[in-house]
Design a protein around this motif. Sequence first.
Motif, PDB file in Angstrom:
ATOM      1  N   PHE A  29      -3.264 -29.519   3.129  1.00 43.07           N
ATOM      2  CA  PHE A  29      -4.245 -30.213   3.960  1.00 43.07           C
ATOM      3  C   PHE A  29      -4.271 -29.651   5.376  1.00 43.07           C
ATOM      4  CE2 PHE A  29      -5.337 -33.620   6.946  1.00 43.07           C
ATOM      5  CZ  PHE A  29      -6.620 -33.902   6.516  1.00 43.07           C
ATOM      6  N   VAL A  30      -3.096 -29.493   5.968  1.00 45.20           N
ATOM      7  CA  VAL A  30      -3.018 -28.966   7.341  1.00 45.20           C
ATOM      8  C   VAL A  30      -3.544 -27.534   7.380  1.00 45.20           C
ATOM      9  CG1 VAL A  30      -1.415 -28.274   9.167  1.00 45.20           C
ATOM     10  CG2 VAL A  30      -1.160 -30.505   8.060  1.00 45.20           C
ATOM     11  N   ASN A  31      -3.181 -26.743   6.387  1.00 51.17           N
ATOM     12  CA  ASN A  31      -3.648 -25.360   6.334  1.00 51.17           C
ATOM     13  C   ASN A  31      -5.170 -25.298   6.246  1.00 51.17           C
ATOM     14  OD1 ASN A  31      -3.169 -22.562   6.270  1.00 51.17           O
ATOM     15  ND2 ASN A  31      -3.372 -22.539   4.057  1.00 51.17           N
ATOM     16  N   GLN A  32      -5.766 -26.147   5.435  1.00 50.85           N
ATOM     17  CA  GLN A  32      -7.229 -26.176   5.307  1.00 50.85           C
ATOM     18  C   GLN A  32      -7.886 -26.602   6.623  1.00 50.85           C
ATOM     19  OE1 GLN A  32      -9.261 -25.168   2.780  1.00 50.85           O
ATOM     20  NE2 GLN A  32      -7.374 -24.327   1.962  1.00 50.85           N
ATOM     21  N   GLN A  33      -7.272 -27.541   7.325  1.00 51.58           N
ATOM     22  CA  GLN A  33      -7.818 -27.975   8.610  1.00 51.58           C
ATOM     23  C   GLN A  33      -7.801 -26.832   9.620  1.00 51.58           C
ATOM     24  OE1 GLN A  33      -9.354 -30.894   9.346  1.00 51.58           O
ATOM     25  NE2 GLN A  33      -9.149 -31.259   7.159  1.00 51.58           N
ATOM     26  N   ILE A  34      -6.720 -26.064   9.616  1.00 51.58           N
ATOM     27  CA  ILE A  34      -6.618 -24.914  10.529  1.00 51.58           C
ATOM     28  C   ILE A  34      -7.697 -23.884  10.195  1.00 51.58           C
ATOM     29  CG2 ILE A  34      -5.169 -22.946  11.155  1.00 51.58           C
ATOM     30  CD1 ILE A  34      -2.745 -24.865  10.819  1.00 51.58           C
ATOM     31  N   ILE A  35      -7.871 -23.610   8.917  1.00 49.27           N
ATOM     32  CA  ILE A  35      -8.896 -22.643   8.500  1.00 49.27           C
ATOM     33  C   ILE A  35     -10.291 -23.130   8.910  1.00 49.27           C
ATOM     34  CG2 ILE A  35     -10.057 -21.660   6.474  1.00 49.27           C
ATOM     35  CD1 ILE A  35      -7.257 -21.543   5.155  1.00 49.27           C
ATOM     36  N   MET A  36     -10.577 -24.408   8.693  1.00 43.65           N
ATOM     37  CA  MET A  36     -11.890 -24.956   9.053  1.00 43.65           C
ATOM     38  C   MET A  36     -12.107 -24.907  10.563  1.00 43.65           C
ATOM     39  SD  MET A  36     -12.234 -28.069   6.246  1.00 43.65           S
ATOM     40  CE  MET A  36     -12.808 -29.177   7.451  1.00 43.65           C
ATOM     41  N   PHE A  37     -11.066 -25.180  11.345  1.00 43.52           N
ATOM     42  CA  PHE A  37     -11.181 -25.110  12.805  1.00 43.52           C
ATOM     43  C   PHE A  37     -11.524 -23.691  13.247  1.00 43.52           C
ATOM     44  CE2 PHE A  37      -9.112 -24.048  16.830  1.00 43.52           C
ATOM     45  CZ  PHE A  37      -9.798 -24.898  17.676  1.00 43.52           C
ATOM     46  N   ARG A  38     -10.830 -22.713  12.677  1.00 43.92           N
ATOM     47  CA  ARG A  38     -11.093 -21.317  13.042  1.00 43.92           C
ATOM     48  C   ARG A  38     -12.506 -20.889  12.646  1.00 43.92           C
ATOM     49  NH1 ARG A  38      -5.290 -18.910  11.069  1.00 43.92           N
ATOM     50  NH2 ARG A  38      -4.102 -19.628  12.874  1.00 43.92           N
ATOM     51  N   GLN A  39     -12.943 -21.307  11.476  1.00 43.40           N
ATOM     52  CA  GLN A  39     -14.289 -20.954  11.041  1.00 43.40           C
ATOM     53  C   GLN A  39     -15.341 -21.603  11.940  1.00 43.40           C
ATOM     54  OE1 GLN A  39     -14.241 -22.132   6.919  1.00 43.40           O
ATOM     55  NE2 GLN A  39     -13.608 -20.101   6.239  1.00 43.40           N
ATOM     56  N   HIS A  40     -15.111 -22.846  12.326  1.00 40.69           N
ATOM     57  CA  HIS A  40     -16.048 -23.529  13.227  1.00 40.69           C
ATOM     58  C   HIS A  40     -16.118 -22.807  14.568  1.00 40.69           C
ATOM     59  CE1 HIS A  40     -18.366 -26.809  14.864  1.00 40.69           C
ATOM     60  NE2 HIS A  40     -17.515 -26.920  15.856  1.00 40.69           N
ATOM     61  N   ARG A  41     -14.962 -22.393  15.078  1.00 35.91           N
ATOM     62  CA  ARG A  41     -14.913 -21.657  16.346  1.00 35.91           C
ATOM     63  C   ARG A  41     -15.659 -20.327  16.216  1.00 35.91           C
ATOM     64  NH1 ARG A  41      -9.228 -20.058  17.481  1.00 35.91           N
ATOM     65  NH2 ARG A  41      -9.860 -18.454  16.017  1.00 35.91           N
ATOM     66  N   ASP A  42     -15.460 -19.617  15.104  1.00 31.09           N
ATOM     67  CA  ASP A  42     -16.149 -18.346  14.881  1.00 31.09           C
ATOM     68  C   ASP A  42     -17.654 -18.542  14.778  1.00 31.09           C
ATOM     69  OD1 ASP A  42     -13.735 -17.022  14.922  1.00 31.09           O
ATOM     70  OD2 ASP A  42     -13.592 -16.812  12.732  1.00 31.09           O
ATOM     71  N   ILE A  43     -18.077 -19.601  14.098  1.00 25.30           N
ATOM     72  CA  ILE A  43     -19.511 -19.884  13.976  1.00 25.30           C
ATOM     73  C   ILE A  43     -20.114 -20.115  15.358  1.00 25.30           C
ATOM     74  CG2 ILE A  43     -21.168 -21.637  13.211  1.00 25.30           C
ATOM     75  CD1 ILE A  43     -19.479 -21.860  10.638  1.00 25.30           C
ATOM     76  N   GLN A  44     -19.423 -20.865  16.207  1.00 24.97           N
ATOM     77  CA  GLN A  44     -19.933 -21.103  17.563  1.00 24.97           C
ATOM     78  C   GLN A  44     -20.028 -19.804  18.344  1.00 24.97           C
ATOM     79  OE1 GLN A  44     -17.153 -24.071  18.993  1.00 24.97           O
ATOM     80  NE2 GLN A  44     -18.606 -25.719  18.593  1.00 24.97           N
ATOM     81  N   LYS A  45     -19.008 -18.954  18.217  1.00 26.53           N
ATOM     82  CA  LYS A  45     -19.006 -17.677  18.937  1.00 26.53           C
ATOM     83  C   LYS A  45     -20.162 -16.795  18.470  1.00 26.53           C
ATOM     84  CE  LYS A  45     -16.240 -14.179  17.972  1.00 26.53           C
ATOM     85  NZ  LYS A  45     -15.059 -13.344  17.741  1.00 26.53           N
TER      86      LYS A  45
END
Length: 95
Positions: A29-45
């Motif tokens: 669960f924590v690993n998936q949250q980290i991956i989703m956070f990074r993807q969201h940050r990349d999408i914004q960038k």
Amino acid sequence: MEERDIDMKKFNLKKVILLVVVLYVGFIFVNQQIIMFRQHRDIQKYTAELNDIEAKYEKLQEEYKLSQDDAYIERIAREKLGLIKEGEQTVLPSK
């Protein structure tokens, strides 16, 4: 007494297995949250980069349209190249 020891061992084994499963699920669960956070940050960038590129593209489109205008071409030829029309005289500023 031995029966009680066997029950305690089974009980402890069940606790250990349950704890391992809970920890594994928590880790996933924590690993998936980290991956989703990074993807969201990349999408914004990348969205910000796309907006910048689109703005530059619009500016270039406007400059291209302007460069096709005869009056603009004439003005640039006069300003940058010092060209004059036939019959005109160049007036140079005094020093």
